[in-house]
Design a protein around this motif. Structure first.
Motif, short mmCIF file in Angstrom:
data_model
loop_
_atom_site.label_atom_id
_atom_site.label_comp_id
_atom_site.label_asym_id
_atom_site.label_seq_id
_atom_site.Cartn_x
_atom_site.Cartn_y
_atom_site.Cartn_z
N THR A 87 0.81 -1.22 0.00
CA THR A 87 0.00 0.00 0.00
C THR A 87 0.85 1.27 0.00
OG1 THR A 87 -0.13 0.22 2.40
CG2 THR A 87 -1.79 -1.21 1.33
N GLY A 88 2.14 1.12 0.13
CA GLY A 88 3.02 2.27 0.29
C GLY A 88 3.35 2.52 1.74
N ASP A 89 2.48 2.04 2.63
CA ASP A 89 2.69 2.17 4.07
C ASP A 89 2.85 0.83 4.76
OD1 ASP A 89 2.43 5.03 4.22
OD2 ASP A 89 0.28 4.75 3.90
N THR A 90 2.28 -0.21 4.15
CA THR A 90 2.29 -1.53 4.78
C THR A 90 2.09 -2.61 3.72
OG1 THR A 90 1.34 -2.85 6.58
CG2 THR A 90 -0.22 -1.59 5.26
N VAL A 91 2.07 -3.83 4.19
CA VAL A 91 1.69 -4.97 3.35
C VAL A 91 0.29 -5.36 3.79
CG1 VAL A 91 2.19 -7.38 2.83
CG2 VAL A 91 4.07 -5.77 3.17
N LYS A 92 -0.62 -5.46 2.83
CA LYS A 92 -2.01 -5.83 3.13
C LYS A 92 -2.34 -7.11 2.36
CE LYS A 92 -6.36 -4.13 1.76
NZ LYS A 92 -7.22 -3.00 1.44
N VAL A 93 -2.84 -8.11 3.09
CA VAL A 93 -3.20 -9.39 2.51
C VAL A 93 -4.71 -9.56 2.66
CG1 VAL A 93 -2.89 -11.89 2.62
CG2 VAL A 93 -0.94 -10.37 3.04
N THR A 94 -5.40 -9.80 1.55
CA THR A 94 -6.85 -9.94 1.55
C THR A 94 -7.22 -11.43 1.54
OG1 THR A 94 -6.99 -7.89 0.29
CG2 THR A 94 -8.97 -9.26 0.35
N PHE A 95 -8.25 -11.77 2.32
CA PHE A 95 -8.74 -13.15 2.40
C PHE A 95 -9.91 -13.37 1.46
CE2 PHE A 95 -7.19 -12.70 6.90
CZ PHE A 95 -6.22 -13.68 6.84
N LYS A 96 -10.06 -14.61 0.99
CA LYS A 96 -11.25 -14.98 0.24
C LYS A 96 -12.39 -15.21 1.24
CE LYS A 96 -10.44 -19.97 -0.04
NZ LYS A 96 -10.21 -21.09 -0.94
N SER A 97 -13.62 -15.31 0.74
CA SER A 97 -14.75 -15.55 1.66
C SER A 97 -14.62 -16.94 2.28
CB SER A 97 -16.07 -15.41 0.92
OG SER A 97 -16.18 -16.38 -0.08
N GLY A 98 -15.18 -17.07 3.45
CA GLY A 98 -15.14 -18.34 4.18
C GLY A 98 -14.12 -18.38 5.30
N VAL A 99 -13.21 -17.41 5.33
CA VAL A 99 -12.24 -17.32 6.43
C VAL A 99 -12.93 -16.54 7.55
CG1 VAL A 99 -9.93 -16.56 7.10
CG2 VAL A 99 -10.34 -17.36 4.76
N LYS A 100 -12.99 -17.13 8.75
CA LYS A 100 -13.82 -16.56 9.81
C LYS A 100 -13.17 -16.71 11.18
CE LYS A 100 -18.07 -17.81 7.38
NZ LYS A 100 -18.61 -16.51 7.10
N ILE A 101 -13.65 -15.90 12.14
CA ILE A 101 -13.29 -16.06 13.55
C ILE A 101 -14.57 -16.00 14.38
CG2 ILE A 101 -10.98 -15.06 13.34
CD1 ILE A 101 -12.19 -12.59 14.88
N SER A 102 -14.50 -16.62 15.54
CA SER A 102 -15.57 -16.51 16.54
C SER A 102 -14.93 -16.74 17.90
CB SER A 102 -16.69 -17.52 16.28
OG SER A 102 -16.19 -18.84 16.34
N GLY A 103 -15.70 -16.54 18.93
CA GLY A 103 -15.18 -16.72 20.29
C GLY A 103 -14.75 -15.40 20.89
N GLY A 104 -13.81 -15.48 21.83
CA GLY A 104 -13.44 -14.28 22.56
C GLY A 104 -14.66 -13.79 23.30
N ASP A 105 -15.04 -12.57 23.06
CA ASP A 105 -16.30 -12.03 23.58
C ASP A 105 -17.07 -11.44 22.41
OD1 ASP A 105 -18.29 -11.31 25.39
OD2 ASP A 105 -17.22 -9.56 26.15
N LEU A 106 -16.84 -11.98 21.20
CA LEU A 106 -17.54 -11.50 20.03
C LEU A 106 -18.99 -11.95 20.08
CD1 LEU A 106 -14.81 -12.25 17.33
CD2 LEU A 106 -15.37 -10.04 18.37
N SER A 107 -19.89 -11.11 19.59
CA SER A 107 -21.33 -11.39 19.67
C SER A 107 -21.79 -12.45 18.67
CB SER A 107 -22.12 -10.10 19.44
OG SER A 107 -21.81 -9.56 18.16
N GLU A 108 -21.00 -12.67 17.61
CA GLU A 108 -21.36 -13.65 16.59
C GLU A 108 -20.09 -14.00 15.82
OE1 GLU A 108 -22.85 -11.69 12.63
OE2 GLU A 108 -23.97 -10.74 14.26
N GLN A 109 -20.23 -14.79 14.78
CA GLN A 109 -19.10 -15.12 13.92
C GLN A 109 -18.77 -13.89 13.06
OE1 GLN A 109 -19.49 -18.32 10.88
NE2 GLN A 109 -17.86 -19.25 12.09
N TYR A 110 -17.48 -13.69 12.79
CA TYR A 110 -17.01 -12.57 11.98
C TYR A 110 -16.25 -13.11 10.77
CZ TYR A 110 -18.03 -8.92 15.45
OH TYR A 110 -18.66 -8.03 16.30
N ASP A 111 -16.42 -12.45 9.62
CA ASP A 111 -15.66 -12.77 8.41
C ASP A 111 -14.31 -12.07 8.49
OD1 ASP A 111 -17.82 -14.17 7.26
OD2 ASP A 111 -18.66 -12.30 6.45
N SER A 112 -13.24 -12.80 8.27
CA SER A 112 -11.91 -12.20 8.24
C SER A 112 -11.71 -11.60 6.86
CB SER A 112 -10.85 -13.26 8.54
OG SER A 112 -11.04 -13.76 9.85
#
Length: 181
Positions: A87-112
């Motif tokens: 990006t000129g400031d960092t390296v950014k890596v984009t995920f395809k759909s289906g990569v997800k996280i849940s747990g912690g104290d998150l209210s639902e599943q989140y798409d990465s």
């Protein structure tokens, strides 16, 4: 030999008052233009009380009994990354759909959505965006996630105080404690 060691992680649920705009150049390393000056550079985006960067003060930290283990879905998929961008400031890596996280104290599943890095040069350019007891680490990894119920609509997620969640990992350089075989 040096190894990278993850020393801590933080879950930041980004609030409605957030620091984001494509029209503003975000700066980190100049005395007149850094994270401390963002509220004066762009008060409409950066003058809230719950936003990056933060200094985690260990003495003030309190346990959260709602925290559970995180579940990472498809993080072991070797084809999960769709693009790698300088990006000129960092390296950014984009995920395809289906990569997800849940747990912690998150209210639902989140798409990465993506991950990016913040790093320094060891002297004049700071490393991590966030600090612990004022200590800045050489590097910080952010994994940016959006509530799965928004089906990839980040405009809706940004308007929700719990719509986006970023996992932050501090990375520290240290000498290896073992020999290479």
């Amino acid at each position: 030999m040096e190894w990278f060691k993850v020393v801590a992680f933080v879950v930041c649920v980004l609030p409605t008052a957030h620091c984001a705009s494509d029209a503003i150049v975000w700066c980190y390393h100049l005395p007149s233009c850094n994270d401390k000056t963002w509220p004066t550079i762009s008060p409409q985006y950066c003058n809230g009380s719950r936003q990056s960067p933060i200094n985690i003060v260990s003495a003030s930290a309190t346990p959260n009994n709602n925290l559970t283990k995180f579940t990472f879905v498809k993080y072991d998929d070797t084809s999960a990354m769709t693009s790698i961008e300088n990006t000129g400031d960092t390296v950014k890596v984009t995920f395809k759909s289906g990569v997800k996280i849940s747990g912690g104290d998150l209210s639902e599943q989140y798409d990465s959505l993506q991950f990016h890095l913040h790093w320094g040069n060891g002297s004049s350019v700071p490393g991590s965006e966030h600090t612990v007891d004022g200590k800045r680490y050489p590097m910080e990894l952010h994994i940016v996630n959006s509530k799965s119920s928004y089906n990839g609509n980040t405009s809706l997620a940004v308007k929700d105080s719990t719509g986006l969640a970023a996992l932050g990992f501090f990375i520290e350089v240290r000498e290896a404690a073992h020999e290479m075989i």
